[in-house]
Design a protein around this motif. Structure first.
Motif, PDB file in Angstrom:
ATOM      1  N   UNK A 236       0.811  -1.213   0.000  1.00 26.37           N
ATOM      2  CA  UNK A 236       0.000   0.000   0.000  1.00 26.37           C
ATOM      3  C   UNK A 236       0.845   1.264   0.000  1.00 26.37           C
ATOM      4  N   UNK A 237       2.152   1.125   0.240  1.00 35.61           N
ATOM      5  CA  UNK A 237       3.002   2.305   0.383  1.00 35.61           C
ATOM      6  C   UNK A 237       3.336   2.952  -0.958  1.00 35.61           C
ATOM      7  N   UNK A 238       3.488   2.152  -2.002  1.00 42.37           N
ATOM      8  CA  UNK A 238       3.946   2.704  -3.270  1.00 42.37           C
ATOM      9  C   UNK A 238       5.446   2.777  -3.376  1.00 42.37           C
ATOM     10  N   UNK A 239       6.128   2.788  -2.217  1.00 40.92           N
ATOM     11  CA  UNK A 239       7.589   2.683  -2.143  1.00 40.92           C
ATOM     12  C   UNK A 239       8.307   3.759  -2.959  1.00 40.92           C
ATOM     13  N   UNK A 240       7.848   4.998  -2.834  1.00 35.97           N
ATOM     14  CA  UNK A 240       8.513   6.103  -3.512  1.00 35.97           C
ATOM     15  C   UNK A 240       9.632   6.625  -2.615  1.00 35.97           C
ATOM     16  N   UNK A 241      10.869   6.631  -3.102  1.00 37.75           N
ATOM     17  CA  UNK A 241      11.961   7.147  -2.277  1.00 37.75           C
ATOM     18  C   UNK A 241      11.693   8.578  -1.826  1.00 37.75           C
ATOM     19  N   UNK A 242      12.030   8.865  -0.580  1.00 39.96           N
ATOM     20  CA  UNK A 242      11.877  10.173   0.052  1.00 39.96           C
ATOM     21  C   UNK A 242      10.410  10.519   0.354  1.00 39.96           C
ATOM     22  N   UNK A 246       9.580   3.106   3.483  1.00 39.54           N
ATOM     23  CA  UNK A 246       9.788   2.878   4.906  1.00 39.54           C
ATOM     24  C   UNK A 246      11.165   2.259   5.140  1.00 39.54           C
ATOM     25  N   UNK A 247      11.628   2.303   6.387  1.00 32.73           N
ATOM     26  CA  UNK A 247      12.965   1.798   6.711  1.00 32.73           C
ATOM     27  C   UNK A 247      13.122   0.299   6.431  1.00 32.73           C
ATOM     28  N   UNK A 248      12.139  -0.562   6.774  1.00 36.79           N
ATOM     29  CA  UNK A 248      12.310  -1.978   6.419  1.00 36.79           C
ATOM     30  C   UNK A 248      12.472  -2.207   4.921  1.00 36.79           C
ATOM     31  N   UNK A 249      11.797  -1.393   4.099  1.00 37.62           N
ATOM     32  CA  UNK A 249      11.967  -1.533   2.657  1.00 37.62           C
ATOM     33  C   UNK A 249      13.361  -1.088   2.232  1.00 37.62           C
ATOM     34  N   UNK A 250      13.908  -0.080   2.912  1.00 35.99           N
ATOM     35  CA  UNK A 250      15.271   0.349   2.619  1.00 35.99           C
ATOM     36  C   UNK A 250      16.266  -0.774   2.921  1.00 35.99           C
ATOM     37  N   UNK A 251      15.991  -1.531   3.981  1.00 35.93           N
ATOM     38  CA  UNK A 251      16.847  -2.680   4.307  1.00 35.93           C
ATOM     39  C   UNK A 251      16.769  -3.720   3.203  1.00 35.93           C
ATOM     40  N   UNK A 252      15.552  -3.994   2.722  1.00 41.88           N
ATOM     41  CA  UNK A 252      15.393  -4.965   1.636  1.00 41.88           C
ATOM     42  C   UNK A 252      16.099  -4.488   0.365  1.00 41.88           C
ATOM     43  N   UNK A 253      16.083  -3.196   0.108  1.00 42.80           N
ATOM     44  CA  UNK A 253      16.775  -2.665  -1.074  1.00 42.80           C
ATOM     45  C   UNK A 253      18.276  -2.892  -0.970  1.00 42.80           C
ATOM     46  N   UNK A 254      18.811  -2.710   0.240  1.00 44.84           N
ATOM     47  CA  UNK A 254      20.239  -2.970   0.442  1.00 44.84           C
ATOM     48  C   UNK A 254      20.555  -4.448   0.229  1.00 44.84           C
ATOM     49  N   UNK A 255      19.669  -5.321   0.692  1.00 48.64           N
ATOM     50  CA  UNK A 255      19.899  -6.757   0.517  1.00 48.64           C
ATOM     51  C   UNK A 255      19.834  -7.160  -0.955  1.00 48.64           C
TER      52      UNK A 255
END
Length: 296
Positions: A236-242, A246-255
């Protein structure tokens, strides 16, 4: 009897007393084994996995760690997570109190069904919850279409993230407050009414002080849970940077970029946040209990 024999005879009871005292101080049978099993389970399930974050993060120097966790995109993800989690927890604190009050103080058809549905977010897979909430809140969905007619978008915004976190966190508040409300007798409120107190005054002076520690505990647990929520929010977030990342998604992006030290560094920051929240919960509840018990 010589003096030495008299002294030896006098020492015998004292030795028996010391042995008896030592026996009375023995712990509950099986305590050592139970405590050892508890510590082992806690180490395997909690302590060792958390320590692994520190180990992986230690592959970076302090400067590299700081640069990783303070990148603008990561800072923005912290802000989104903290803001939406705090907003959702405030809503949960109010709505959870109302739900707990209704379930405890009133009898109505379907009460047991509603009481069971409160725990649905615990049993429902978070991905299922995220997909369902997204279909409901997009512009073509029944709820999203209603709000979009007023120019309000829910899905793919921070408002949508908050909605998902409210769904996930509300059981923590209800289940924290409900048992406390059940123990409060109605006679206290009746006495307040007899003395001329209004319903609001009776609630503020009689009920609220009793449920405050549980209410704060439910709020902080919901806050910590929402802060680390991923499955129900990512859809539901859309995952638009900035904006909605959300922080958990940022962790997944790093992984996904195979940056394991960077991912564990961000995860370590989230762990510290959760620890601070739970520590603050313990402090606030301790002070609230002191006030209730009349300890200054």
């Amino acid at each position: 009897m010589s003096i030495s024999q008299q002294a030896a005879a006098a020492e015998k009871p004292s030795v028996a007393v010391r042995v008896k005292r030592k026996k009375t101080k023995s712990v509950i049978p099986g305590f050592g084994l139970s405590f050892g099993v508890t510590v082992s389970i806690m180490s395997l399930v909690v302590i060792i996995p958390l320590c692994s974050l520190i180990v992986y993060s230690s592959e970076l120097t302090l400067a590299q760690f700081w640069d990783t966790v303070t990148r603008p995109r990561i800072i923005a993800s912290y802000k989104v997570s903290l803001l939406t989690a705090f907003s959702a927890s405030l809503i949960n604190m109010v709505m959870g109190l109302i739900l707990a009050w209704v379930l405890v103080r009133y009898n109505f058809p379907g009460k047991r069904i509603i009481d069971g549905l409160i725990e649905m977010p615990f049993a429902l897979p978070t991905a299922v919850a995220g997909i369902a909430l997204t279909h409901l809140t997009v512009r073509s969905g029944p709820i999203g279409a209603l709000f979009s007619s007023f120019g309000i978008d829910i899905a793919y915004t921070q408002l949508g993230i908050t909605v998902a976190m409210v769904f996930i966190g509300i059981p923590f508040v209800v289940r924290s407050v409900q048992p406390v409300l059940e123990k409060i007798e109605g006679e206290y409120e009746e006495a307040a009414f007899i003395m001329g107190a209004s319903p609001f005054t009776a609630f503020r002076r009689v009920i609220l002080p009793e449920i405050l520690p549980a209410l704060v505990g439910g709020f902080t647990m919901a806050f910590a849970r929402c802060l680390g929520e991923y499955g129900s929010v990512v859809f539901i977030a859309g995952n638009k940077p900035y904006e909605t990342e959300i922080a958990p998604l940022a962790i997944m992006s790093e992984l996904q970029e195979f940056d394991y030290p960077g991912a564990t560094s961000v995860a370590l920051v989230m762990l510290i946040m959760a620890f601070v929240i739970l520590f603050a919960n313990a402090v606030v509840q301790s002070r609230a209990n002191r006030v209730i018990n009349g300890i200054n």
